[in-house]
Scaffold this motif. Structure first.
Motif, short mmCIF file in Angstrom:
data_model
loop_
_atom_site.label_atom_id
_atom_site.label_comp_id
_atom_site.label_asym_id
_atom_site.label_seq_id
_atom_site.Cartn_x
_atom_site.Cartn_y
_atom_site.Cartn_z
N GLN A 1 8.04 5.36 8.81
CA GLN A 1 7.94 5.06 7.43
C GLN A 1 6.66 5.31 6.88
OE1 GLN A 1 10.03 1.38 7.16
NE2 GLN A 1 11.98 2.18 6.65
N LEU A 2 5.67 4.92 7.47
CA LEU A 2 4.42 4.72 7.19
C LEU A 2 3.95 6.30 6.92
CD1 LEU A 2 1.83 3.06 6.38
CD2 LEU A 2 1.20 3.14 8.83
N GLY A 3 4.32 6.94 8.07
CA GLY A 3 4.11 8.48 7.88
C GLY A 3 4.48 9.34 6.82
N GLU A 4 5.66 8.68 6.50
CA GLU A 4 6.26 9.40 5.38
C GLU A 4 5.52 8.78 4.19
OE1 GLU A 4 10.41 8.33 5.38
OE2 GLU A 4 11.02 9.50 7.19
N ILE A 5 5.14 7.65 3.97
CA ILE A 5 4.43 7.13 2.88
C ILE A 5 3.34 8.05 2.63
CG2 ILE A 5 3.24 5.18 1.82
CD1 ILE A 5 5.36 3.40 3.09
N LYS A 6 2.43 8.17 3.79
CA LYS A 6 1.14 8.77 3.83
C LYS A 6 1.30 10.21 3.25
CE LYS A 6 -1.62 6.28 7.24
NZ LYS A 6 -1.88 6.39 8.66
N GLU A 7 2.34 10.59 3.61
CA GLU A 7 2.49 12.28 3.20
C GLU A 7 2.68 12.22 1.57
OE1 GLU A 7 5.69 14.47 5.13
OE2 GLU A 7 5.24 13.62 6.86
N HIS A 8 3.34 11.30 1.01
CA HIS A 8 3.64 11.47 -0.52
C HIS A 8 2.45 10.80 -1.18
CE1 HIS A 8 7.34 12.27 1.51
NE2 HIS A 8 7.44 13.17 0.47
N MET A 9 1.55 10.13 -0.71
CA MET A 9 0.41 9.64 -1.50
C MET A 9 -0.51 10.60 -2.33
SD MET A 9 -0.91 6.46 1.04
CE MET A 9 -2.34 6.01 -0.13
N VAL A 10 -0.81 10.26 -3.34
CA VAL A 10 -1.76 11.11 -4.22
C VAL A 10 -3.17 10.61 -3.71
CG1 VAL A 10 -2.52 11.54 -6.43
CG2 VAL A 10 0.01 11.19 -6.04
#
Length: 66
Positions: free
Chosen positions: A20-29
């Motif tokens: 989940q953290l990896g997915e969050i990092k991918e979508h951070m601006v």
């Protein structure tokens, strides 16, 4: 629950959190991408002025006004 089952459950949870953290990092601006060229220049100059000791603390400015 046995110690082995608890360890397995903890590892499963950690792997889920990692995913989940990896997915969050991918979508951070990227915050820097939101600045205009002029704003980036102002920020850069501000850091330069701070490193040269050219910035006056706000409290000092207030004292100068009084």
């Amino acid at each position: 629950m046995s110690g082995e089952k608890i360890d397995k459950k903890i590892l499963e949870e950690l792997n889920l959190i990692k995913k989940q953290l990896g997915e969050i990092k991918e979508h951070m601006v990227d915050i820097d991408s939101l600045l205009t060229a002029e704003e980036k220049d102002l920020v850069f100059r501000s850091f330069e002025n701070e490193s040269r000791g050219k910035i006056i603390p706000f409290k000092k400015l207030e004292e100068m006004r009084l």
